[in-house]
Design a protein around this motif. Structure first.
Motif, PDB file in Angstrom:
ATOM      1  N   ALA A  61       4.225  -1.155   3.790  1.00  0.00           N
ATOM      2  CA  ALA A  61       5.019  -1.188   2.563  1.00  0.00           C
ATOM      3  C   ALA A  61       4.694  -2.429   1.737  1.00  0.00           C
ATOM      4  N   ALA A  62       4.469  -3.555   2.405  1.00  0.00           N
ATOM      5  CA  ALA A  62       4.142  -4.793   1.687  1.00  0.00           C
ATOM      6  C   ALA A  62       2.813  -4.650   0.954  1.00  0.00           C
ATOM      7  N   ALA A  63       1.845  -3.993   1.586  1.00  0.00           N
ATOM      8  CA  ALA A  63       0.557  -3.773   0.924  1.00  0.00           C
ATOM      9  C   ALA A  63       0.737  -2.895  -0.308  1.00  0.00           C
ATOM     10  N   ALA A  64       1.559  -1.849  -0.176  1.00  0.00           N
ATOM     11  CA  ALA A  64       1.815  -0.968  -1.312  1.00  0.00           C
ATOM     12  C   ALA A  64       2.565  -1.698  -2.417  1.00  0.00           C
ATOM     13  N   GLN A  65       3.493  -2.569  -2.029  1.00  0.00           N
ATOM     14  CA  GLN A  65       4.255  -3.317  -3.026  1.00  0.00           C
ATOM     15  C   GLN A  65       3.345  -4.250  -3.829  1.00  0.00           C
ATOM     16  N   ARG A  66       2.384  -4.887  -3.154  1.00  0.00           N
ATOM     17  CA  ARG A  66       1.458  -5.758  -3.872  1.00  0.00           C
ATOM     18  C   ARG A  66       0.671  -4.970  -4.908  1.00  0.00           C
ATOM     19  N   LEU A  67       0.264  -3.752  -4.538  1.00  0.00           N
ATOM     20  CA  LEU A  67      -0.459  -2.904  -5.475  1.00  0.00           C
ATOM     21  C   LEU A  67       0.445  -2.465  -6.618  1.00  0.00           C
ATOM     22  N   TYR A  68       1.687  -2.137  -6.281  1.00  0.00           N
ATOM     23  CA  TYR A  68       2.638  -1.686  -7.294  1.00  0.00           C
ATOM     24  C   TYR A  68       2.893  -2.777  -8.323  1.00  0.00           C
ATOM     25  N   LEU A  69       2.965  -4.026  -7.868  1.00  0.00           N
ATOM     26  CA  LEU A  69       3.243  -5.134  -8.775  1.00  0.00           C
ATOM     27  C   LEU A  69       2.078  -5.421  -9.710  1.00  0.00           C
ATOM     28  N   GLN A  70       0.892  -4.891  -9.383  1.00  0.00           N
ATOM     29  CA  GLN A  70      -0.247  -5.047 -10.289  1.00  0.00           C
ATOM     30  C   GLN A  70      -0.133  -4.149 -11.508  1.00  0.00           C
ATOM     31  N   MET A  71       0.690  -3.098 -11.392  1.00  0.00           N
ATOM     32  CA  MET A  71       0.822  -2.161 -12.502  1.00  0.00           C
ATOM     33  C   MET A  71       1.622  -2.793 -13.625  1.00  0.00           C
ATOM     34  N   PRO A  72       1.188  -2.688 -14.880  1.00  0.00           N
ATOM     35  CA  PRO A  72       1.925  -3.288 -15.989  1.00  0.00           C
ATOM     36  C   PRO A  72       3.232  -2.571 -16.247  1.00  0.00           C
ATOM     37  N   ASP A  73       4.238  -3.334 -16.682  1.00  0.00           N
ATOM     38  CA  ASP A  73       5.505  -2.759 -17.087  1.00  0.00           C
ATOM     39  C   ASP A  73       5.288  -2.011 -18.398  1.00  0.00           C
ATOM     40  N   PRO A  74       5.871  -0.795 -18.547  1.00  0.00           N
ATOM     41  CA  PRO A  74       5.677  -0.040 -19.789  1.00  0.00           C
ATOM     42  C   PRO A  74       6.093  -0.816 -21.031  1.00  0.00           C
ATOM     43  N   ALA A  75       6.998  -1.809 -20.868  1.00  0.00           N
ATOM     44  CA  ALA A  75       7.475  -2.577 -22.019  1.00  0.00           C
ATOM     45  C   ALA A  75       6.541  -3.726 -22.369  1.00  0.00           C
ATOM     46  N   ASP A  76       5.582  -4.036 -21.489  1.00  0.00           N
ATOM     47  CA  ASP A  76       4.687  -5.162 -21.730  1.00  0.00           C
ATOM     48  C   ASP A  76       3.560  -4.782 -22.692  1.00  0.00           C
ATOM     49  N   LEU A  77       3.081  -5.763 -23.446  1.00  0.00           N
ATOM     50  CA  LEU A  77       1.907  -5.570 -24.298  1.00  0.00           C
ATOM     51  C   LEU A  77       0.668  -5.585 -23.415  1.00  0.00           C
ATOM     52  N   ILE A  78      -0.174  -4.575 -23.555  1.00  0.00           N
ATOM     53  CA  ILE A  78      -1.387  -4.463 -22.746  1.00  0.00           C
ATOM     54  C   ILE A  78      -2.596  -4.595 -23.656  1.00  0.00           C
ATOM     55  N   ILE A 129       4.779 -12.149   4.779  1.00  0.00           N
ATOM     56  CA  ILE A 129       5.320 -11.255   3.752  1.00  0.00           C
ATOM     57  C   ILE A 129       6.527 -11.891   3.071  1.00  0.00           C
ATOM     58  N   SER A 130       7.491 -12.317   3.866  1.00  0.00           N
ATOM     59  CA  SER A 130       8.691 -12.976   3.352  1.00  0.00           C
ATOM     60  C   SER A 130       9.403 -13.642   4.517  1.00  0.00           C
ATOM     61  N   ALA A 131       9.851 -14.875   4.308  1.00  0.00           N
ATOM     62  CA  ALA A 131      10.543 -15.613   5.368  1.00  0.00           C
ATOM     63  C   ALA A 131      12.042 -15.658   5.136  1.00  0.00           C
ATOM     64  N   GLU A 132      12.530 -14.939   4.127  1.00  0.00           N
ATOM     65  CA  GLU A 132      13.954 -14.925   3.812  1.00  0.00           C
ATOM     66  C   GLU A 132      14.305 -13.604   3.142  1.00  0.00           C
ATOM     67  N   PRO A 133      15.582 -13.248   3.092  1.00  0.00           N
ATOM     68  CA  PRO A 133      15.972 -11.936   2.581  1.00  0.00           C
ATOM     69  C   PRO A 133      16.121 -11.847   1.065  1.00  0.00           C
ATOM     70  N   HIS A 134      15.880 -12.933   0.345  1.00  0.00           N
ATOM     71  CA  HIS A 134      16.165 -12.924  -1.082  1.00  0.00           C
ATOM     72  C   HIS A 134      15.130 -12.138  -1.885  1.00  0.00           C
ATOM     73  N   ASN A 135      13.877 -12.243  -1.481  1.00  0.00           N
ATOM     74  CA  ASN A 135      12.807 -11.565  -2.208  1.00  0.00           C
ATOM     75  C   ASN A 135      11.818 -10.966  -1.217  1.00  0.00           C
ATOM     76  N   GLY A 136      10.986 -10.059  -1.701  1.00  0.00           N
ATOM     77  CA  GLY A 136      10.003  -9.450  -0.819  1.00  0.00           C
ATOM     78  C   GLY A 136      10.622  -8.394   0.075  1.00  0.00           C
ATOM     79  N   LEU A 137       9.940  -8.097   1.169  1.00  0.00           N
ATOM     80  CA  LEU A 137      10.377  -7.073   2.114  1.00  0.00           C
ATOM     81  C   LEU A 137      10.626  -7.691   3.474  1.00  0.00           C
ATOM     82  N   TYR A 138      11.581  -7.138   4.207  1.00  0.00           N
ATOM     83  CA  TYR A 138      11.897  -7.651   5.533  1.00  0.00           C
ATOM     84  C   TYR A 138      12.604  -6.557   6.328  1.00  0.00           C
ATOM     85  N   LEU A 139      12.760  -6.788   7.614  1.00  0.00           N
ATOM     86  CA  LEU A 139      13.497  -5.874   8.484  1.00  0.00           C
ATOM     87  C   LEU A 139      14.879  -6.431   8.748  1.00  0.00           C
ATOM     88  N   ALA A 140      15.837  -5.553   9.018  1.00  0.00           N
ATOM     89  CA  ALA A 140      17.190  -6.016   9.302  1.00  0.00           C
ATOM     90  C   ALA A 140      17.903  -5.042  10.225  1.00  0.00           C
TER      91      ALA A 140
END
Length: 337
Positions: A153-170, A37-48
């Motif tokens: 949560a990571a699975a849901a995030q991957r799905l969420y990132l598939q959704m287009p940004d409202p500001a993007d041209l579709i 999922i993520s090997a560092e805290p900068h991006n993605g999801l992780y536990l702390a």
């Protein structure tokens, strides 16, 4: 702190410690990562494990990486608002049985912007008093549970990132009859951003709570094994198909906003529209009868039993999780009320 190898980590996980760079952090913490999922805290999801500034407590929290968001939201209040919005959406992916046990909202008693961002960005959390820490076995069990929430949560995030940004041209092209490539290919709820209405005294802002409800539930439904569809189903709000079940199995969903804590009007409207669409769109056209599901922004009280008696299941939002009637629970879409 160097990378840790003395913690009871779930299989495949790694951990490292953070006490501050250059100056000591007021809230030292230990990061726990699933490399897939993520090997560092900068991006993605992780536990702390994040210690409070007074060092009296430590919180196990599911966190969101912030590096990419900081560039998009340089103002700290806007960053916290975005983190909190994303956290709320990701909680919809949690299994109902676990979700209620991880709803602690952390406070690290620090004034710096980063600990405050950790508070806003916490997707799930459990707090421990340092003076009364559970046994190592209990801590290991909690960490294993948290690792499961991380993967959901990571699975849901991957799905969420598939959704287009409202500001993007579709740009859309007509289908060619092939099967869908992904569970969200035909799920495009209307924009949920704020809009204005003209009333006596001027313009007033409104939120499209109805669209928010559909979008949040659609992402939750994917994690439960369903394919949500909004494209081409108007005037219906949403339909669900079960990926491992025949396409003849359809769930007809009508979403309603409960206003001022009174569900009566919302329930009446949901029943009327579900029966109308079931009859005109399915029965009159010789289509198999769909399962009926009413979706609400909050609990509906005695109307839960009323709807069940009329063959309508119900689901609603309740403090970050999805609760529902007996039938909705049997479909795996909610936790029993």
């Amino acid at each position: 702190m160097s990378r840790r190898d003395d913690l009871p980590l779930p299989p495949g996980f790694t951990a490292d410690g953070h006490g501050g760079q250059g100056t000591a952090s007021s809230t030292p913490w230990i990061g726990v990562y699933d490399p897939a999922i993520s090997a560092e805290p900068h991006n993605g999801l992780y536990l702390a494990y994040i210690f409070s500034a007074d060092l009296r407590a430590v919180t196990l929290t599911l966190q969101q990486g912030m590096t990419g968001l900081i560039k998009r939201f340089p103002k700290r209040p806007a960053l916290r608002d975005e983190l909190a919005r994303r956290a709320k959406r990701l909680r919809g992916a949690f299994p109902p049985g676990l979700a209620s046990e991880w709803m602690h909202q952390p406070s690290f008693y620090a004034k710096e912007w980063r600990p405050r961002a950790y508070e806003a960005g916490s997707v799930a959390a459990r707090r421990y008093e340092i003076a009364r820490l559970p046994s190592e076995v209990s801590l290991a069990e909690d960490l294993l549970e948290a690792s499961k929430l991380l993967r959901d949560a990571a699975a849901a995030q991957r799905l969420y990132l598939q959704m287009p940004d409202p500001a993007d041209l579709i740009v859309e092209y007509p289908g060619d009859g092939h099967s869908l490539e992904g569970p969200l290919d035909r799920f495009h709820p209307k924009d949920s951003s704020e809009y204005y209405v003209h009333v006596t005294g001027g313009r007033r802002p409104r939120r499209r709570l109805h669209e928010d409800l559909i979008q949040d539930f659609g992402h939750h439904a994917v994690t439960c094994g369903y394919t949500p569809i909004t494209d081409g189903v108007h005037p219906r709000d949403l339909i669900l198909c079960r990926r491992e079940v025949s396409r003849e199995s359809t769930w007809l969903v009508e979403a309603k906003v409960v206003r001022n804590g009174n569900p009566t009007a919302a329930v009446r409207e949901a029943v009327g529209q579900l029966f109308e669409y079931s009859y005109l769109i399915y029965r009159k056209r010789g289509e198999p009868k769909p399962h009926l599901l009413a979706l609400f922004t909050e609990g509906i009280g005695v109307y839960e039993e009323y709807l069940e008696d009329h063959g309508v299941a119900s689901v609603w939002q309740d403090e970050g999780e999805w609760r529902g009637s007996e039938t909705a629970t049997s479909w795996g879409l909610a936790r029993k009320n």
